[in-house]
Scaffold this motif. Structure first.
Motif, PDB file in Angstrom:
ATOM      1  N   HIS A  15      39.025  33.942  34.890  1.00 36.77           N
ATOM      2  CA  HIS A  15      38.293  34.433  36.055  1.00 36.77           C
ATOM      3  C   HIS A  15      37.553  35.742  35.787  1.00 36.77           C
ATOM      4  CE1 HIS A  15      41.294  32.005  38.747  1.00 36.77           C
ATOM      5  NE2 HIS A  15      40.331  31.258  38.250  1.00 36.77           N
ATOM      6  N   HIS A 211      32.169  32.044  52.315  1.00 32.67           N
ATOM      7  CA  HIS A 211      32.245  30.622  51.964  1.00 32.67           C
ATOM      8  C   HIS A 211      31.213  29.774  52.700  1.00 32.67           C
ATOM      9  CE1 HIS A 211      34.500  31.024  55.699  1.00 32.67           C
ATOM     10  NE2 HIS A 211      34.359  29.733  55.883  1.00 32.67           N
ATOM     11  N   ARG A 217      29.872  30.765  48.151  1.00 35.80           N
ATOM     12  CA  ARG A 217      30.855  29.732  47.814  1.00 35.80           C
ATOM     13  C   ARG A 217      30.994  29.583  46.299  1.00 35.80           C
ATOM     14  NH1 ARG A 217      29.484  26.727  51.649  1.00 35.80           N
ATOM     15  NH2 ARG A 217      27.859  25.576  50.544  1.00 35.80           N
ATOM     16  N   SER A 218      29.884  29.684  45.590  1.00 33.80           N
ATOM     17  CA  SER A 218      29.913  29.576  44.134  1.00 33.80           C
ATOM     18  C   SER A 218      30.707  30.724  43.505  1.00 33.80           C
ATOM     19  CB  SER A 218      28.481  29.577  43.583  1.00 33.80           C
ATOM     20  OG  SER A 218      28.480  29.566  42.181  1.00 33.80           O
ATOM     21  N   GLU A 221      34.416  30.101  44.097  1.00 33.68           N
ATOM     22  CA  GLU A 221      34.923  29.063  43.189  1.00 33.68           C
ATOM     23  C   GLU A 221      35.208  29.634  41.809  1.00 33.68           C
ATOM     24  OE1 GLU A 221      32.023  25.968  43.223  1.00 33.68           O
ATOM     25  OE2 GLU A 221      32.546  25.260  45.239  1.00 33.68           O
ATOM     26  N   SER A 222      34.377  30.573  41.358  1.00 34.00           N
ATOM     27  CA  SER A 222      34.584  31.180  40.042  1.00 34.00           C
ATOM     28  C   SER A 222      35.828  32.063  40.021  1.00 34.00           C
ATOM     29  CB  SER A 222      33.357  32.004  39.630  1.00 34.00           C
ATOM     30  OG  SER A 222      33.226  33.168  40.421  1.00 34.00           O
ATOM     31  N   GLY A 224      38.538  31.127  41.856  1.00 31.52           N
ATOM     32  CA  GLY A 224      39.657  30.272  42.232  1.00 31.52           C
ATOM     33  C   GLY A 224      40.110  30.505  43.661  1.00 31.52           C
ATOM     34  N   GLU A 226      39.296  29.750  47.820  1.00 35.19           N
ATOM     35  CA  GLU A 226      38.569  28.877  48.743  1.00 35.19           C
ATOM     36  C   GLU A 226      37.771  29.696  49.744  1.00 35.19           C
ATOM     37  OE1 GLU A 226      39.558  25.558  52.224  1.00 35.19           O
ATOM     38  OE2 GLU A 226      41.040  25.988  50.665  1.00 35.19           O
TER      39      GLU A 226
END
Length: 248
Positions: A15, A211, A217-218, A221-222, A224, A226
């Protein structure tokens, strides 16, 4: 003035790029330069925290107590549905199937993450094991804890659940979980220092909506994550009181 962001050293190495993406996102939201400083050790990070060199930190539960009660930080958000749980794992071919099967002399691989280590020690109590009758080897991260197990340098390892789940499938397939904690209210938290207090409403608003658009959101995701959920004083104090009970 450049703001300084840091992250608890127990984050997954996968991460690292995500935190740089988050740093860029943060600069755009605040309209202010933000510098991301990553540390190899908890102690080095705590020294800079006490020296007031940090404005924003994604902190582990143990450090939240010091940050809030000693340094005046305020918790504003935490990952949704991602409590910090501890896992005790061993090699897949180990002869024991539960903590109760462990014997005095057990070799433990752990990290310097104090809340995970302490919870791991508490979870050994059903086997009547403590620091007096086991050997403990400290590793700098969860990948090295896993390697200690696979190389038969340790019998069991203490893992942050998220750290265990971030291990590759190849490594996880060579291990098995003996027990997982179920506290559910202990978690990493995003905290803001006293110098950023005026920016809390804007920052919290942007985090909680992160989000809802593709770019945000991307980035999540990177990491981990939500989505973020808000933290208030009552939730923060409850978590700190629990950690202080577990770790004198």
């Amino acid at each position: 003035m450049t703001l300084n962001l840091t992250v608890s050293p127990d984050f997954a190495p996968d991460h690292i790029a995500g935190w740089y993406f988050f740093n860029t996102w943060l600069q755009r939201q605040l309209g202010n330069a933000v510098h991301l400083e990553l540390y190899d050790s908890f102690e080095e990070q705590r020294q800079d925290l006490r020296a007031e060199k940090v404005d924003l930190i994604y902190a582990n539960p143990y450090d939240a107590s010091m940050l809030v009660r000693e340094l005046g930080f305020e918790a504003i958000a935490r990952p949704l549905a991602q409590p910090d749980e501890t896992i005790i794992a061993c090699r897949e071919d180990a002869e024991f199937e539960s903590v109760e099967d462990l014997q005095p002399g057990t070799r433990v691989a752990t990290t310097s993450d104090p809340d995970v280590h302490t919870m791991g020690m508490i979870m050994l109590e059903p086997a009547d094991l403590d620091s007096s009758n086991i050997s403990i080897a400290q590793r700098s991260n969860y990948v090295l804890v896993a390697k200690s197990l696979l190389k038969r340098e340790a019998d069991i390892g203490f893992f942050l659940k998220a750290g265990y789940q971030d291990l590759s499938a190849l490594i996880q397939n060579q291990m098995k979980v003996l027990v997982t904690s179920q506290i559910s209210v202990v978690h990493h938290t995003l905290l803001v220092g006293p110098g950023m207090r005026e920016q809390i409403p804007l920052l919290q608003e942007r985090l909680l909506a992160m989000h809802e658009d593709d770019k945000g959101r991307s980035v999540l995701e990177s990491l981990g994550i939500e989505q973020w959920e808000s933290m208030d004083r009552e939730r923060t104090e409850f978590m700190i009181d629990l950690i202080d009970t577990l770790i004198p």
